[in-house]
Design a protein around this motif. Structure first.
Motif, PDB file in Angstrom:
ATOM      1  N   PHE A   1      -5.678   0.526 -45.747  1.00  0.00           N
ATOM      2  CA  PHE A   1      -6.959   1.225 -45.639  1.00  0.00           C
ATOM      3  C   PHE A   1      -7.077   2.034 -44.347  1.00  0.00           C
ATOM      4  O   PHE A   1      -7.810   3.021 -44.303  1.00  0.00           O
ATOM      5  N   VAL A   2      -6.393   1.608 -43.297  1.00  0.00           N
ATOM      6  CA  VAL A   2      -6.457   2.307 -42.010  1.00  0.00           C
ATOM      7  C   VAL A   2      -5.112   2.928 -41.660  1.00  0.00           C
ATOM      8  O   VAL A   2      -5.025   4.118 -41.352  1.00  0.00           O
TER       9      VAL A   2
ATOM     10  N   ILE B   1      -2.980   2.858 -51.331  1.00  0.00           N
ATOM     11  CA  ILE B   1      -3.230   1.462 -51.015  1.00  0.00           C
ATOM     12  C   ILE B   1      -2.190   0.607 -51.740  1.00  0.00           C
ATOM     13  O   ILE B   1      -1.917   0.814 -52.922  1.00  0.00           O
ATOM     14  N   GLN B   2      -1.612  -0.345 -51.014  1.00  0.00           N
ATOM     15  CA  GLN B   2      -0.594  -1.229 -51.594  1.00  0.00           C
ATOM     16  C   GLN B   2      -1.217  -2.585 -51.923  1.00  0.00           C
ATOM     17  O   GLN B   2      -2.161  -3.034 -51.258  1.00  0.00           O
TER      18      GLN B   2
ATOM     19  N   ARG C   1     -11.763   7.667 -52.939  1.00  0.00           N
ATOM     20  CA  ARG C   1     -10.805   7.710 -54.041  1.00  0.00           C
ATOM     21  C   ARG C   1      -9.371   7.471 -53.571  1.00  0.00           C
ATOM     22  O   ARG C   1      -8.441   8.179 -53.972  1.00  0.00           O
ATOM     23  N   TYR C   2      -9.201   6.463 -52.725  1.00  0.00           N
ATOM     24  CA  TYR C   2      -7.844   6.102 -52.337  1.00  0.00           C
ATOM     25  C   TYR C   2      -7.060   5.687 -53.583  1.00  0.00           C
ATOM     26  O   TYR C   2      -7.514   4.830 -54.348  1.00  0.00           O
ATOM     27  N   PRO C   3      -5.877   6.248 -53.811  1.00  0.00           N
ATOM     28  CA  PRO C   3      -5.061   5.761 -54.930  1.00  0.00           C
ATOM     29  C   PRO C   3      -4.528   4.371 -54.620  1.00  0.00           C
ATOM     30  O   PRO C   3      -4.265   4.029 -53.470  1.00  0.00           O
ATOM     31  N   VAL C   4      -4.387   3.552 -55.658  1.00  0.00           N
ATOM     32  CA  VAL C   4      -3.973   2.163 -55.491  1.00  0.00           C
ATOM     33  C   VAL C   4      -2.715   1.909 -56.313  1.00  0.00           C
ATOM     34  O   VAL C   4      -2.640   2.278 -57.497  1.00  0.00           O
ATOM     35  N   ARG C   5      -1.753   1.276 -55.677  1.00  0.00           N
ATOM     36  CA  ARG C   5      -0.543   0.846 -56.374  1.00  0.00           C
ATOM     37  C   ARG C   5      -0.763  -0.588 -56.853  1.00  0.00           C
ATOM     38  O   ARG C   5      -0.859  -1.506 -56.038  1.00  0.00           O
TER      39      ARG C   5
ATOM     40  N   HIS D   1      -4.471   5.428 -59.783  1.00  0.00           N
ATOM     41  CA  HIS D   1      -3.616   4.261 -59.598  1.00  0.00           C
ATOM     42  C   HIS D   1      -2.274   4.456 -60.286  1.00  0.00           C
ATOM     43  O   HIS D   1      -2.115   5.344 -61.129  1.00  0.00           O
ATOM     44  N   THR D   2      -1.322   3.607 -59.924  1.00  0.00           N
ATOM     45  CA  THR D   2      -0.093   3.426 -60.681  1.00  0.00           C
ATOM     46  C   THR D   2       0.106   1.929 -60.883  1.00  0.00           C
ATOM     47  O   THR D   2      -0.418   1.117 -60.109  1.00  0.00           O
TER      48      THR D   2
END
Length: 245
Positions: free
Chosen positions: A27-28, A41-42, A112-116, A141-142
């Motif tokens: 996030f940071v 984001i992991q 809208r951070y993409p998330v894995r 996302h993926t």
């Protein structure tokens, strides 16, 4: 104040009932994964009572990885670098991870951070209802699952968000007949099937997962194949595994 990492959930694995937990990071501070992109984001799904490296070496990672053929205790070609995961595990044991909650969901919605989904561990080890608010808030996302055969009636929900992770053309055809889009890892010189395209990053490494987002579950998008990558010995082990199929 926004933290870099959050404990999202801990409980019994849906695979075998063992204690596991889920942490989101990035996030940071941006991820170091050059393929997924700096903004993604992991998410890490880990066994609660063993360091990740120990669990993998001893074959005690079933609660997070299921029967994945790439595990270190099987074909030993999982591309994930396990050592940094020990740090995630150790921080969890200290109880210092802040809890993920409504404020963080609001941040995902705003930026809208993409998330894995499942940077390590199979997403389906964690309850669907834990993941869905995160996925809907991000809207980017993926995600992949090796457990596409084993989900029963729950498969319909997971298909919306995850790709079936497969390793052979026969597996890909089986998963596609079951309604999954597929992500197939292939040998370095292997051809694509007629209904596959090559991972965009494999064609152009300036294209990252956080901007591509083709691997986001069921849709009219094509199936994806990607050349095996990682350390040379892991690539070699993967090729040996394919030759035995």
């Amino acid at each position: 104040m926004l933290e870099n990492s959050y404990l999202v959930w801990e409980g019994e694995s849906l695979i075998d009932g063992s204690p596991i937990f889920l942490v989101l990071t990035g996030f940071v501070f941006p991820t170091s994964n050059r393929r997924t992109g700096r903004s993604m984001i992991q998410s890490w799904i880990l066994q609660k009572n063993l360091t990740p490296t120990s669990a993998a070496k001893q074959g005690l990672d079933f609660g997070v990885c299921g029967n994945c053929e790439l595990k270190m205790s099987k074909s030993a070609c999982c591309y994930v670098n396990m050592l940094p995961l020990n740090n995630v595990y150790r921080k969890h044991t200290t109880g210092t991870y802040p809890k993920f909650g409504a404020n963080e969901i609001a941040i995902l919605k705003r930026y809208r951070y993409p998330v894995r989904i499942g940077s390590y561990g199979d997403p389906t080890a964690v309850p669907f209802d834990v993941w869905e608010p995160i996925i809907l808030a991000s809207n980017k996302h993926t995600g992949y699952t090796h457990r596409w055969r084993d989900l029963g009636n729950d498969a319909c929900r997971w298909k919306n968000y995850l790709m079936a992770s497969v390793h052979t053309e026969l597996e890909a055809e089986e998963a596609q007949r079951m309604g999954w889009r597929t992500f197939r890892i292939i040998a370095p010189d292997a051809p694509l099937s007629n209904n596959e395209i090559l991972c965009r990053n494999a064609e152009d490494d300036s294209l990252k997962c956080d901007s591509c987002l083709l691997c986001n579950g069921s849709s009219s998008k094509p199936n994806i194949a990607d050349r095996v990558h990682g350390l040379n010995w892991k690539v070699s082990n993967f090729v040996k595994y394919l030759n035995q199929q």
